[in-house]
Design a protein around this motif. Structure first.
Motif, PDB file in Angstrom:
ATOM      1  N   VAL A 760     -55.432  -8.497 -16.458  1.00  0.00           N
ATOM      2  CA  VAL A 760     -56.459  -7.612 -17.019  1.00  0.00           C
ATOM      3  C   VAL A 760     -56.887  -6.624 -15.936  1.00  0.00           C
ATOM      4  O   VAL A 760     -57.161  -7.024 -14.800  1.00  0.00           O
ATOM      5  N   PRO A 761     -56.916  -5.327 -16.230  1.00  0.00           N
ATOM      6  CA  PRO A 761     -57.330  -4.351 -15.212  1.00  0.00           C
ATOM      7  C   PRO A 761     -58.712  -4.675 -14.657  1.00  0.00           C
ATOM      8  O   PRO A 761     -59.610  -5.102 -15.392  1.00  0.00           O
ATOM      9  N   LYS A 762     -58.879  -4.456 -13.357  1.00  0.00           N
ATOM     10  CA  LYS A 762     -60.132  -4.809 -12.697  1.00  0.00           C
ATOM     11  C   LYS A 762     -61.358  -4.124 -13.311  1.00  0.00           C
ATOM     12  O   LYS A 762     -62.409  -4.752 -13.447  1.00  0.00           O
ATOM     13  N   PRO A 763     -61.272  -2.835 -13.689  1.00  0.00           N
ATOM     14  CA  PRO A 763     -62.487  -2.190 -14.225  1.00  0.00           C
ATOM     15  C   PRO A 763     -63.024  -2.821 -15.509  1.00  0.00           C
ATOM     16  O   PRO A 763     -64.181  -2.631 -15.847  1.00  0.00           O
ATOM     17  N   ILE A 764     -62.184  -3.586 -16.224  1.00  0.00           N
ATOM     18  CA  ILE A 764     -62.608  -4.113 -17.514  1.00  0.00           C
ATOM     19  C   ILE A 764     -62.915  -5.597 -17.468  1.00  0.00           C
ATOM     20  O   ILE A 764     -63.419  -6.180 -18.443  1.00  0.00           O
ATOM     21  N   ARG A 765     -62.625  -6.268 -16.334  1.00  0.00           N
ATOM     22  CA  ARG A 765     -62.722  -7.731 -16.303  1.00  0.00           C
ATOM     23  C   ARG A 765     -64.124  -8.246 -16.582  1.00  0.00           C
ATOM     24  O   ARG A 765     -64.294  -9.237 -17.293  1.00  0.00           O
ATOM     25  N   ASP A 766     -65.142  -7.589 -16.016  1.00  0.00           N
ATOM     26  CA  ASP A 766     -66.514  -8.061 -16.212  1.00  0.00           C
ATOM     27  C   ASP A 766     -67.055  -7.735 -17.597  1.00  0.00           C
ATOM     28  O   ASP A 766     -68.135  -8.194 -17.973  1.00  0.00           O
ATOM     29  N   TYR A 767     -66.307  -6.926 -18.361  1.00  0.00           N
ATOM     30  CA  TYR A 767     -66.771  -6.516 -19.686  1.00  0.00           C
ATOM     31  C   TYR A 767     -65.738  -6.862 -20.759  1.00  0.00           C
ATOM     32  O   TYR A 767     -65.698  -6.248 -21.814  1.00  0.00           O
ATOM     33  N   PHE A 768     -64.893  -7.862 -20.468  1.00  0.00           N
ATOM     34  CA  PHE A 768     -63.718  -8.142 -21.299  1.00  0.00           C
ATOM     35  C   PHE A 768     -64.091  -8.409 -22.753  1.00  0.00           C
ATOM     36  O   PHE A 768     -63.399  -7.974 -23.672  1.00  0.00           O
ATOM     37  N   PHE A 769     -65.194  -9.144 -22.983  1.00  0.00           N
ATOM     38  CA  PHE A 769     -65.555  -9.521 -24.347  1.00  0.00           C
ATOM     39  C   PHE A 769     -66.638  -8.614 -24.941  1.00  0.00           C
ATOM     40  O   PHE A 769     -67.196  -8.925 -25.995  1.00  0.00           O
ATOM     41  N   GLU A 770     -66.937  -7.505 -24.250  1.00  0.00           N
ATOM     42  CA  GLU A 770     -67.986  -6.634 -24.767  1.00  0.00           C
ATOM     43  C   GLU A 770     -67.415  -5.621 -25.758  1.00  0.00           C
ATOM     44  O   GLU A 770     -66.239  -5.274 -25.725  1.00  0.00           O
ATOM     45  N   LYS A 771     -68.284  -5.107 -26.581  1.00  0.00           N
ATOM     46  CA  LYS A 771     -67.897  -4.201 -27.655  1.00  0.00           C
ATOM     47  C   LYS A 771     -67.509  -2.835 -27.106  1.00  0.00           C
ATOM     48  O   LYS A 771     -68.165  -2.313 -26.208  1.00  0.00           O
ATOM     49  N   TYR A 772     -66.411  -2.294 -27.650  1.00  0.00           N
ATOM     50  CA  TYR A 772     -65.919  -0.953 -27.326  1.00  0.00           C
ATOM     51  C   TYR A 772     -65.496  -0.823 -25.862  1.00  0.00           C
ATOM     52  O   TYR A 772     -65.434   0.286 -25.338  1.00  0.00           O
ATOM     53  N   LYS A 773     -65.214  -1.939 -25.192  1.00  0.00           N
ATOM     54  CA  LYS A 773     -64.757  -1.872 -23.804  1.00  0.00           C
ATOM     55  C   LYS A 773     -63.243  -2.026 -23.790  1.00  0.00           C
ATOM     56  O   LYS A 773     -62.702  -3.068 -24.173  1.00  0.00           O
ATOM     57  N   THR A 774     -62.536  -0.993 -23.378  1.00  0.00           N
ATOM     58  CA  THR A 774     -61.079  -1.039 -23.285  1.00  0.00           C
ATOM     59  C   THR A 774     -60.644  -0.187 -22.120  1.00  0.00           C
ATOM     60  O   THR A 774     -61.411   0.642 -21.603  1.00  0.00           O
ATOM     61  N   GLY A 780     -56.349   1.385 -28.139  1.00  0.00           N
ATOM     62  CA  GLY A 780     -57.308   0.288 -28.019  1.00  0.00           C
ATOM     63  C   GLY A 780     -58.706   0.725 -28.426  1.00  0.00           C
ATOM     64  O   GLY A 780     -59.137   1.835 -28.149  1.00  0.00           O
ATOM     65  N   THR A 781     -59.413  -0.175 -29.110  1.00  0.00           N
ATOM     66  CA  THR A 781     -60.790   0.092 -29.533  1.00  0.00           C
ATOM     67  C   THR A 781     -61.787  -0.800 -28.824  1.00  0.00           C
ATOM     68  O   THR A 781     -62.989  -0.526 -28.853  1.00  0.00           O
ATOM     69  N   GLY A 782     -61.306  -1.876 -28.213  1.00  0.00           N
ATOM     70  CA  GLY A 782     -62.223  -2.814 -27.566  1.00  0.00           C
ATOM     71  C   GLY A 782     -62.895  -3.740 -28.542  1.00  0.00           C
ATOM     72  O   GLY A 782     -63.851  -4.426 -28.184  1.00  0.00           O
ATOM     73  N   LEU A 783     -62.424  -3.788 -29.805  1.00  0.00           N
ATOM     74  CA  LEU A 783     -63.062  -4.638 -30.797  1.00  0.00           C
ATOM     75  C   LEU A 783     -62.360  -5.988 -30.951  1.00  0.00           C
ATOM     76  O   LEU A 783     -62.935  -6.927 -31.488  1.00  0.00           O
ATOM     77  N   GLY A 784     -61.096  -6.091 -30.507  1.00  0.00           N
ATOM     78  CA  GLY A 784     -60.344  -7.332 -30.683  1.00  0.00           C
ATOM     79  C   GLY A 784     -60.975  -8.495 -29.955  1.00  0.00           C
ATOM     80  O   GLY A 784     -61.288  -9.534 -30.549  1.00  0.00           O
ATOM     81  N   THR A 785     -61.192  -8.348 -28.628  1.00  0.00           N
ATOM     82  CA  THR A 785     -61.784  -9.439 -27.852  1.00  0.00           C
ATOM     83  C   THR A 785     -63.261  -9.609 -28.190  1.00  0.00           C
ATOM     84  O   THR A 785     -63.793 -10.719 -28.143  1.00  0.00           O
TER      85      THR A 785
END
Length: 822
Positions: A760-774, A780-785
């Motif tokens: 998982v790319p470092k910029p997204i790791r702390d927000y992996f399960f947050e909405k609209y974070k991709t 990608g929409t960031g809605l899957g996780t």
């Protein structure tokens, strides 16, 4: 004149005799047979030609013609007999010559071969023939061997092998079905005991049976084998005697040998270990499959990691072993065995870990102390050590600080003017100036002399009090921030009586500061929440936790309004709760918007469901008519499946909204998790194929079977949606040509793990399960996780993501309780 018949007969006989002579001549020329045979053929030709001429001229009387015919007939019969006899003699001579030539070649071959040949005859048993190579094999001459008496033949064979040899010869002479290949020891005339290998075959000779035996000298081979066995014996003895673990594994990982040290370490017996699979019996569960795959790959490639450390597990005891591994190969380069010498380094590891922990703890203490600490050489005034707090205060890395004089940083003074060393002053809790990269800082400094390794040093500590002096200003700023905050802030004591409210509270509720102080927040109670709601609130905050929820309250004028409230306990320095702080945001507009959204979604679901239901109905009607071909039926079924899937998507969209708002009614049932995963794999087969990915599905470390079941508490569509989102995310993130792994393990809880290649790319790791974070995905929409996390929370599941740059992999695990929680 003679009659025509007699003359014709004489002419025919003359022609036959002439033809016989010509045939004999042709045979003689083709077979290269001359001498007397040629004379005979010429005579027959001349006689036949003469008789033919006389018959044609018709010059003889009848009785002479008859006599001549009889003579010609006698010549014909005699000629045939002579031709037959000559042909038989010639063929016999040729066969004899070939036989002599063949025997000569065979004899030369035998005499010049490295292999010996012996021919045994029975009654009595003797050697009727011995080839030349037998002289070097036995040390006896050919003549001696062929003249051996029965006793000498017996003495030639080693005493331990005599019965075997004679029994085998007896069996061959009697045409018994026994092996033709044997190994014997013989007594060489000069060299003593030698080894031979024999290949025996019974052959008929005239009226008797002989045994032809090919003999090979295998003494060197036997010596090499014995030497190898001796080396192996010595090697095994060494393994038995060393105070290290010694094991041998076959190419499948089964144990073929273990030494006493290993048995003493494990408390097992030899029979309990040998024959067992090393990876299944002695490796911890997480390492079994990975280590076994690495081992089998080493067997296949012929290379193995020489030095390796891992844990072994026996009788609920784990030990750390450092291994030295060696591959043993046959002459074709195939691995036949693996030897591993292991040192039990558990205690050493523990000691090293303890030492590291002690050093770490000491350094941690120094580095976590908020005061700057440094050691100064009293002779040179140079800094020889400094902690992290000191580095941060000075604004330089440790490497740049060490070796510099303290005057450059603390209480700057001229050389030879140090207040402690030069002026004999004592500075204790005195304010001084610290020159840092960031500028001047105010510090409290103290100095203690000490001796370390016979070296006089100064231990200097200093505390930055710049911030303390600025705290009052910061507190004022904070107070102004609270006073000016648009959020309502309320502070109560532990009994719930209001001790402070900010202006926003008064503006929102209508209660002034004087009216609110001393009151209980229940003055805002709206009656929209039951007693259980407030009971949960107090149980949460009195337990020292933060309570968050949406709350409907009533203003002083009676108007209802909604707030997003967060109430947290405040502890003193002893950890006791002394106050509660409530921070509340008015969300009335948002609640109205959410209600509007819910109404819109419900309307959309109602409006969309009707035409979709019609599509499903028409699809069923078309199938019931029965006038469709197979292709049309498949098309109608796909339309029906798509309509059903659309209905589920509409339902799920509304359910997701309910989950977000906390209003979803979760009704779990017993669901087969294996069947759900197999369905997801099947539905994603085209995506996998498009990216050239392969998938594996494991249940408790074994490949999943179609007839397996593993029941969990869930709603099937929620579980499907949760896992499908994670699998889709793994497929999108995986590089082409890699694989997706799905594992289900049944332990204290049921764990479903999805692994894929790609970190998982470092910029997204702390927000992996947050909405609209991709990050990095074009579509990608960031809605899957986010949906997966939302679904997990709704079902009281736990979900965790682990990623590794070193392994370039990502692992998402879903933890499902075995009990029904809702």
């Amino acid at each position: 004149m003679i009659s025509l018949d007699i003359r014709t007969m004489s002419i025919v006989l003359a022609l036959i005799v002439t033809a016989l002579g010509l045939s004999m001549m042709s045979y003689a020329v083709s077979r290269k047979v001359y001498a007397g045979f040629v004379k005979w053929t010429i005579g027959y030709i001349l006689i036949g030609l003469g008789a033919l001429l006389i018959g044609l001229l018709d010059v003889l009387p009848e009785f002479l013609t008859i006599i001549m015919s009889i003579i010609l007939l006698i010549f014909f019969v005699t000629g045939l007999k002579h031709l037959h006899t000559e042909m038989l003699e010639h063929e016999l001579n040729n066969d004899n010559e070939k036989l002599v030539e063949s025997e000569e070649r065979y004899r030369n071959l035998i005499e010049n071969s490295l292999q010996g040949l012996i021919i045994f005859n029975d009654n009595p048993l003797r050697i009727s023939f011995a080839s030349k190579p037998m002289e070097s094999i036995t040390g006896y001459s050919k003549k001696e061997l062929e003249n051996f008496q029965s006793q000498q033949l017996t003495e030639l064979i080693h005493p331990d092998d005599r019965n075997m040899l004679f029994e085998n010869l007896k069996g061959l002479f009697s045409n018994q079905d026994i092996s033709s290949v044997h190994e014997y020891r013989i007594i060489h005339k000069t060299k003593g005991v030698q080894w031979i290998e024999t290949y025996s075959l019974p052959i008929s000779q005239k009226d008797s049976l002989a045994i032809h035996t090919v003999v090979l000298d295998i003494t060197k081979r036997k010596e090499a084998q014995e030497a190898l066995k001796e080396r192996e014996r010595r090697f095994r003895n060494v393994l038995e005697d060393i105070n290290l673990i010694g094991i041998m594994l076959d190419p499948k990982g089964n144990i073929t040998f273990c030494n006493k040290f290993f048995l003493n370490l494990t408390g097992l017996k030899q029979d309990d270990v040998v024959g067992q699979n090393w990876f299944e019996e002695f490796l911890p569960n997480p390492d079994k499959r990975i280590c076994n795959e690495l081992f089998l790959k080493s067997i296949e490639t012929g290379t193995i990691e020489t030095h390796y450390e891992n844990q072994i597990c026996f009788q609920n005891n784990e030990r750390t072993i450092a291994w030295n591994n060696t591959l043993h190969k046959d002459k074709h380069g195939n691995v036949i065995e693996v030897t591993s010498i292991g040192e039990d380094i558990t205690d050493r590891k523990a000691s090293e870990q303890t030492l590291r922990e002690n050093e770490f703890n000491m350094r941690t203490i120094l580095d976590t102390v908020q005061a700057g600490i440094m050691l100064i050489d009293t002779q040179t005034h140079q800094i020889i050590d400094i902690n992290i707090a000191g580095e941060e205060m000075m604004g330089l890395p440790k490497e740049q600080i060490l070796g510099m004089t303290c005057h450059n940083f603390v209480c700057p003074a001229n050389v030879c003017s140090c207040p402690i060393l030069d002026l004999n002053q004592t500075i204790d809790n005195s304010e001084r100036i610290l020159l840092s990269v960031k500028g001047k800082r105010t510090i409290l400094k103290s100095v203690v002399p000490l001796i370390r390794n016979n070296r006089r040093l100064l231990l200097e500590t200093f505390v930055d009090i710049t911030e303390r002096k600025e705290k009052e200003l910061e507190l004022q700023k904070f107070k102004r921030s609270v006073e000016n905050s648009p959020l309502s802030i309320v502070i109560t004591n532990t009994e719930g009586f209001i001790e402070y409210v900010n202006p926003a509270f008064s503006q929102i509720t209508g209660y002034s500061n004087e009216e609110a102080l001393g009151q209980n927040p229940r003055i805002l109670k709206s009656g929209m929440h039951n007693a259980e709601y407030y009971k949960e609130l107090w149980e949460t905050i009195t337990a020292g936790k933060t309570w968050r929820s949406e709350m409907c309250n009533r203003k002083k004028n009676g108007i209802l309004f909604w707030e997003q409230a967060s109430i947290s306990p405040v502890r003193n320095h002893n950890g006791n709760i002394v106050n509660y702080v409530a921070i509340k945001e008015v969300i009335t507009d948002r609640k109205e918007l959410e209600q509007l959204k819910e109404d819109v979604n419900r309307i959309m679901r109602h409006d969309l469901t009707q035409p979709i239901t019609a599509i499903i109905g028409y699809s069923n009607l078309l199938q019931l008519k029965g006038n469709l071909n197979e292709s049309q039926i498949n098309t109608v079924k796909k339309i029906e499946e798509s309509a059903i899937r659309m209905t589920k998507m509409i339902d799920m969209s509304l359910d997701m909204f309910k989950m977000e708002t906390g209003t979803y009614n979760y009704l779990p049932q017993k669901i087969d998790s294996i069947a759900v995963v197999l369905q997801i794999i099947e539905h994603n087969s085209s995506k996998l194929s498009k990216k050239h990915l392969h998938s594996t599905f494991w249940v408790n470390g074994q490949p999943a079977q179609q007839n397996e079941t593993l029941m969990v508490w869930s709603e099937e569509r929620l579980l499907y949606s949760l896992l499908s989102n994670l699998v889709t995310n793994a497929i999108d993130a995986s590089p082409e040509g890699e694989g997706i792994s799905i594992d289900i393990s049944d332990s204290e809880s049921i764990i479903i793990t999805i692994r894929n290649r790609g970190a998982v790319p470092k910029p997204i790791r702390d927000y992996f399960f947050e909405k609209y974070k991709t990050y990095g995905k074009k579509k990608g929409t960031g809605l899957g996780t986010y949906s997966a996390k939302l679904l997990s929370n709704a079902m009281d599941y736990a979900i965790r993501m682990e990623t590794s740059d070193e392994d370039d992999s990502t692992c998402i695990s879903v933890y499902i309780p075995k009990e029904r929680l809702k």
